[in-house]
Design a protein around this motif. Structure first.
Motif, PDB file in Angstrom:
ATOM      1  N   MET A   1       0.913  -1.192  -0.005  1.00  0.00           N
ATOM      2  CA  MET A   1      -0.093   0.155  -0.028  1.00  0.00           C
ATOM      3  C   MET A   1       0.807   1.395   0.097  1.00  0.00           C
ATOM      4  SD  MET A   1      -2.715   1.485   2.817  1.00  0.00           S
ATOM      5  CE  MET A   1      -3.259  -0.123   3.549  1.00  0.00           C
ATOM      6  N   ASN A   2       0.603   2.227  -0.631  1.00  0.00           N
ATOM      7  CA  ASN A   2       1.098   3.478  -0.822  1.00  0.00           C
ATOM      8  C   ASN A   2       0.487   4.488   0.226  1.00  0.00           C
ATOM      9  OD1 ASN A   2       3.416   2.456  -2.302  1.00  0.00           O
ATOM     10  ND2 ASN A   2       2.248   2.977  -4.376  1.00  0.00           N
ATOM     11  N   CYS A   3       1.266   5.546   0.468  1.00  0.00           N
ATOM     12  CA  CYS A   3       0.733   6.785   1.052  1.00  0.00           C
ATOM     13  C   CYS A   3      -0.298   7.680  -0.002  1.00  0.00           C
ATOM     14  CB  CYS A   3       1.846   7.771   1.387  1.00  0.00           C
ATOM     15  SG  CYS A   3       1.315   9.222   2.352  1.00  0.00           S
ATOM     16  N   TYR A   4      -1.528   8.059   0.694  1.00  0.00           N
ATOM     17  CA  TYR A   4      -2.547   8.456  -0.005  1.00  0.00           C
ATOM     18  C   TYR A   4      -2.183   9.990  -0.349  1.00  0.00           C
ATOM     19  CZ  TYR A   4      -6.794  10.938  -1.468  1.00  0.00           C
ATOM     20  OH  TYR A   4      -7.840  11.582  -1.829  1.00  0.00           O
ATOM     21  N   GLU A   5      -1.571  10.558   0.618  1.00  0.00           N
ATOM     22  CA  GLU A   5      -1.094  11.984   0.435  1.00  0.00           C
ATOM     23  C   GLU A   5      -0.214  12.216  -0.514  1.00  0.00           C
ATOM     24  OE1 GLU A   5      -2.619  14.421   1.739  1.00  0.00           O
ATOM     25  OE2 GLU A   5      -4.031  13.493   3.070  1.00  0.00           O
ATOM     26  N   PRO A  14       5.736   4.145   0.003  1.00  0.00           N
ATOM     27  CA  PRO A  14       5.138   3.111   0.688  1.00  0.00           C
ATOM     28  C   PRO A  14       4.570   3.521   1.870  1.00  0.00           C
ATOM     29  CG  PRO A  14       7.317   2.436  -0.084  1.00  0.00           C
ATOM     30  CD  PRO A  14       7.189   3.958  -0.233  1.00  0.00           C
ATOM     31  N   ALA A  15       3.465   3.085   2.302  1.00  0.00           N
ATOM     32  CA  ALA A  15       2.717   3.482   3.581  1.00  0.00           C
ATOM     33  C   ALA A  15       3.334   2.728   4.745  1.00  0.00           C
ATOM     34  CB  ALA A  15       1.224   3.206   3.653  1.00  0.00           C
ATOM     35  N   VAL A  16       3.546   3.170   5.745  1.00  0.00           N
ATOM     36  CA  VAL A  16       3.799   2.559   7.174  1.00  0.00           C
ATOM     37  C   VAL A  16       2.911   2.446   8.195  1.00  0.00           C
ATOM     38  CG1 VAL A  16       6.511   3.279   6.566  1.00  0.00           C
ATOM     39  CG2 VAL A  16       4.989   4.830   8.054  1.00  0.00           C
ATOM     40  N   ALA A  17       1.778   3.156   8.096  1.00  0.00           N
ATOM     41  CA  ALA A  17       0.619   2.898   8.864  1.00  0.00           C
ATOM     42  C   ALA A  17      -0.746   3.326   8.232  1.00  0.00           C
ATOM     43  CB  ALA A  17       0.730   4.285   9.935  1.00  0.00           C
ATOM     44  N   PRO A  28       5.712   8.067   6.580  1.00  0.00           N
ATOM     45  CA  PRO A  28       6.483   8.574   7.794  1.00  0.00           C
ATOM     46  C   PRO A  28       6.411  10.336   7.724  1.00  0.00           C
ATOM     47  CG  PRO A  28       7.760   6.961   7.241  1.00  0.00           C
ATOM     48  CD  PRO A  28       7.063   7.235   6.116  1.00  0.00           C
ATOM     49  N   THR A  29       6.281  10.927   6.556  1.00  0.00           N
ATOM     50  CA  THR A  29       6.220  12.318   6.383  1.00  0.00           C
ATOM     51  C   THR A  29       4.773  12.922   6.841  1.00  0.00           C
ATOM     52  OG1 THR A  29       7.742  12.318   4.821  1.00  0.00           O
ATOM     53  CG2 THR A  29       6.400  14.256   4.743  1.00  0.00           C
ATOM     54  N   HIS A  30       3.958  11.998   6.525  1.00  0.00           N
ATOM     55  CA  HIS A  30       2.347  12.365   6.801  1.00  0.00           C
ATOM     56  C   HIS A  30       1.875  12.000   7.978  1.00  0.00           C
ATOM     57  CE1 HIS A  30       3.173  13.153   2.040  1.00  0.00           C
ATOM     58  NE2 HIS A  30       2.628  14.475   2.690  1.00  0.00           N
ATOM     59  N   ALA A  56      -2.522   6.499  15.492  1.00  0.00           N
ATOM     60  CA  ALA A  56      -1.965   7.161  14.159  1.00  0.00           C
ATOM     61  C   ALA A  56      -3.266   7.795  13.291  1.00  0.00           C
ATOM     62  CB  ALA A  56      -1.666   5.902  13.341  1.00  0.00           C
ATOM     63  N   LEU A  57      -2.760   9.083  12.832  1.00  0.00           N
ATOM     64  CA  LEU A  57      -3.958   9.941  12.289  1.00  0.00           C
ATOM     65  C   LEU A  57      -3.069  10.628  11.022  1.00  0.00           C
ATOM     66  CD1 LEU A  57      -5.410  12.063  15.364  1.00  0.00           C
ATOM     67  CD2 LEU A  57      -6.492  10.273  13.767  1.00  0.00           C
ATOM     68  N   CYS A  58      -3.727  10.901  10.099  1.00  0.00           N
ATOM     69  CA  CYS A  58      -3.501  11.708   8.864  1.00  0.00           C
ATOM     70  C   CYS A  58      -3.449  12.972   9.172  1.00  0.00           C
ATOM     71  CB  CYS A  58      -4.322  11.297   7.512  1.00  0.00           C
ATOM     72  SG  CYS A  58      -6.071  12.017   7.550  1.00  0.00           S
ATOM     73  N   GLU A  59      -3.013  14.107   8.503  1.00  0.00           N
ATOM     74  CA  GLU A  59      -2.769  15.510   8.901  1.00  0.00           C
ATOM     75  C   GLU A  59      -4.268  16.064   8.820  1.00  0.00           C
ATOM     76  OE1 GLU A  59      -0.379  16.657   5.780  1.00  0.00           O
ATOM     77  OE2 GLU A  59       1.217  16.565   7.070  1.00  0.00           O
ATOM     78  N   VAL A  60      -5.153  15.541   7.725  1.00  0.00           N
ATOM     79  CA  VAL A  60      -6.609  16.344   7.694  1.00  0.00           C
ATOM     80  C   VAL A  60      -7.436  15.774   9.034  1.00  0.00           C
ATOM     81  CG1 VAL A  60      -8.665  15.909   6.464  1.00  0.00           C
ATOM     82  CG2 VAL A  60      -6.321  16.018   5.482  1.00  0.00           C
ATOM     83  N   CYS A  61      -7.170  14.692   9.569  1.00  0.00           N
ATOM     84  CA  CYS A  61      -7.901  14.107  10.632  1.00  0.00           C
ATOM     85  C   CYS A  61      -7.528  14.835  11.869  1.00  0.00           C
ATOM     86  CB  CYS A  61      -8.213  12.603  10.686  1.00  0.00           C
ATOM     87  SG  CYS A  61      -9.005  11.837   9.542  1.00  0.00           S
TER      88      CYS A  61
END
Length: 66
Positions: A1-5, A14-17, A28-30, A56-61
């Motif tokens: 899975m990749n990072c949505y942002e 690659p997504a880590v969470a 990790p950046t987002h 774990a949260l995204c920046e928007v949430c």
């Protein structure tokens, strides 16, 4: 899975969470990690658990929750 942002910026990272609210993949950046106090009923009151839970949260949430 990749990072949505990153995907919205035409990058494949690659997504880590996964965001615990909206469930998008995050690199990790987002990624924003927040502490959350966990309480549970005990007798006539409530008990707080130690250590605090992590979330774990995204920046928007994270912004939406303030």
């Amino acid at each position: 899975m990749n990072c949505y942002e990153c995907h919205t910026q035409d990058r494949a990272t690659p997504a880590v969470a996964v965001c615990s609210r909206c469930h998008v993949g995050l690199c990790p950046t987002h990624l924003r990690i927040e502490a959350r106090t966990v309480t549970e009923p005990r007798g006539m009151g409530r008990v707080t658990q130690d250590p605090e839970a992590r979330r774990a949260l995204c920046e928007v949430c994270a912004r939406a929750e303030g």
